[in-house]
Design an enzyme around this catalytic site. Structure first.
Site, short mmCIF file in Angstrom:
data_model
loop_
_atom_site.label_atom_id
_atom_site.label_comp_id
_atom_site.label_asym_id
_atom_site.label_seq_id
_atom_site.Cartn_x
_atom_site.Cartn_y
_atom_site.Cartn_z
N LEU A 9 31.30 12.80 83.01
CA LEU A 9 30.22 12.16 83.77
C LEU A 9 29.01 13.07 83.81
CD1 LEU A 9 29.53 9.66 85.54
CD2 LEU A 9 30.24 11.01 87.51
N ASP A 59 21.84 14.49 80.03
CA ASP A 59 21.45 13.80 78.81
C ASP A 59 19.97 13.45 78.87
OD1 ASP A 59 22.10 11.88 76.37
OD2 ASP A 59 20.92 10.71 77.80
N TYR A 66 12.13 10.30 75.58
CA TYR A 66 11.98 10.11 77.03
C TYR A 66 10.77 10.86 77.57
CZ TYR A 66 16.88 8.54 76.88
OH TYR A 66 18.07 7.89 76.60
N LYS A 104 18.30 13.86 72.06
CA LYS A 104 18.33 12.95 70.90
C LYS A 104 17.02 13.03 70.13
CE LYS A 104 19.41 9.62 73.92
NZ LYS A 104 19.96 10.37 75.07
N HIS A 161 19.01 9.01 67.79
CA HIS A 161 18.80 8.08 68.91
C HIS A 161 19.06 6.63 68.54
CE1 HIS A 161 16.29 7.73 72.85
NE2 HIS A 161 17.20 6.79 72.79
#
Length: 294
Positions: A19, A47, A52, A77, A110
């Site tokens: 998690l 992550d 982003y 990513k 990605h």
């Protein structure tokens, strides 16, 4: 709240927390505090992604948290604009610099670049080189369909350790999960409580589903906690996103109960087969290509 995160073992032997905190759509000004709250609250997996636009803020959170780098599993990513061999190597260096780390625990492609899949292959070969050089501990992909996985593996050497895909009770992708399992590829769930599903205008909301709400009452848990437990009981990794400290803590408080096989099956049965967001096969540079600033 219990703070014992379960671990999963990747196909190359690397152990990673099941998690973690996701930061998709987390505003840069909110990301650092979210990362600090998560790490200080027991999370050990973060992550992010170049696309982003918050890798720097994630890195600041890593430095501010009361947790050593060696104890944190950091994954990011590469975006499709930087696919290709040399450009992927450069993009990796840019991500490391933004994050302020000297290695990654996991690096993912990605999206598939379906119309120019040769560039996807070349980017993955760059990831293989970085893995061989010890600059990343594991490599993988995101949003690859079974046929794309097979094609990629037929032209590369290292089986992906992870395929990060959209998985939640209303869109659980059993065929893709089976393809991952066939090759001992870990399924990592993005949008694990269905945020992408409702965000895209679908009327049904997993957080309000009677089956999930009833299980929450049984275990004195929220619907979100029940869904996260469902992911963990399936053996997935899940990366719920939040910038609210209380929600970040709530999402982590899922290690003191488990669902029965019948309860897991009852959630499995909620699958609608309806995706939230674009079909990965539709992404191309003309529509989705944008430069990642240094």
């Amino acid at each position: 709240m219990t703070s014992t995160n379960s671990l999963v073992t990747l196909n190359n032997g690397v152990r990673m927390p099941a998690l973690g905190l996701g930061v998709f759509q987390s505003k840069p000004e909110e990301t650092t505090d979210a990362v600090v709250a998560a790490l200080n609250g027991g999370y050990r997996l973060i992550d992010t992604a170049a696309a982003y636009m918050n890798e720097r803020e994630v890195g600041e959170g890593l430095r501010r948290a009361e947790v050593g780098r060696a104890d944190i599993f950091v994954e990011t990513k590469i975006w499709i604009t930087d696919y290709g061999f040399d450009s992927a190597l450069r993009a990796f260096d840019v991500s490391l610099r933004k994050l302020g780390v000297d290695y990654l625990d996991l690096w993912l492609l990605h999206q598939p670049l379906a119309k120019e899949f040769d560039k996807t292959i070349e980017a993955y070969k760059a990831a293989e080189r970085l893995l061989a050089e010890g600059r990343v501990r594991a490599i993988g992909v995101s949003n690859l369909t079974p046929s794309r996985l097979e094609l990629l593996m037929s032209q590369t050497e290292v089986v992906p350790a992870v395929n990060q895909i959209q998985v939640h009770p209303y869109y659980s992708q059993p065929d893709l999960r089976a393809a991952n399992r066939k090759h001992d590829i870990l399924t990592q769930s993005w949008s694990p409580i269905g945020g992408a599903y409702t965000y895209r205008g679908n009327e049904r909301k997993p957080l309000l589903d009677p089956v999930i709400v009833a299980l929450g009452r049984k275990y004195s848990k929220t619907a979100a906690q029940v869904m996260l437990r469902w992911h963990l009981d399936h053996g997935f990794s899940a990366i719920p996103k939040s910038v609210k400290p209380e929600r970040i803590a709530e999402n982590f408080d899922v290690f003191d109960f488990s669902l029965t096989a019948e309860e897991i099956a009852s959630i499995d049965a909620l699958d609608t087969g309806v995706r939230g967001g674009p079909d990965p096969e539709s992404l191309d540079l003309e529509t989705y290509g944008f430069a990642i600033p240094d």
